[in-house]
Design a protein around this motif. Sequence first.
Motif, short mmCIF file in Angstrom:
data_model
loop_
_atom_site.label_atom_id
_atom_site.label_comp_id
_atom_site.label_asym_id
_atom_site.label_seq_id
_atom_site.Cartn_x
_atom_site.Cartn_y
_atom_site.Cartn_z
N SER A 13 0.85 -1.18 0.00
CA SER A 13 0.00 0.00 0.00
C SER A 13 0.89 1.24 0.00
N TRP A 14 0.29 2.41 -0.03
CA TRP A 14 1.05 3.66 0.02
C TRP A 14 1.22 4.11 1.45
N ASP A 16 -0.68 2.90 4.22
CA ASP A 16 -1.76 2.48 5.10
C ASP A 16 -1.53 1.02 5.48
N LEU A 17 -1.55 0.73 6.76
CA LEU A 17 -1.27 -0.63 7.22
C LEU A 17 -2.45 -1.57 7.05
N TYR A 19 -5.50 -0.95 4.71
CA TYR A 19 -6.36 -0.86 3.53
C TYR A 19 -5.55 -0.46 2.30
N VAL A 20 -6.10 -0.85 1.12
CA VAL A 20 -5.55 -0.42 -0.16
C VAL A 20 -6.74 -0.25 -1.11
#
Length: 106
Positions: A13-14, A16-17, A19-20
């Motif tokens: 992800s960018w 976020d632990l 959600y994507v």
Amino acid sequence: MKGRNIELNISESWGDLFYVGLNGIEVFDINQEKISIDETNIDANPRDMNSIPGHGSDHRTLDKLINGINNTDDDRHMWLIPFNTGEDHTIKINLGRNVQIGSIKF
């Protein structure tokens, strides 16, 4: 590249632990003609947030990837899934026929 099926696996992800998500996906042939994709041609695992118990009415569903509203920050036009490091997070697209793929836009 020529093919009928596209499989994407989101591995990070960018930041976020948990959600994507994506705003959209568009596939173009070698002449830069957009290839039509409808809900019967696309699947994901996990499919969307509604695949999590207790999230049965989340609007960030898989169809948002192909609704044509891609340049937005409105989450009513986005797809979101839970993200677990080290697991597969796949999107599968069946183009319905063999085609020379020119580009894919995310």
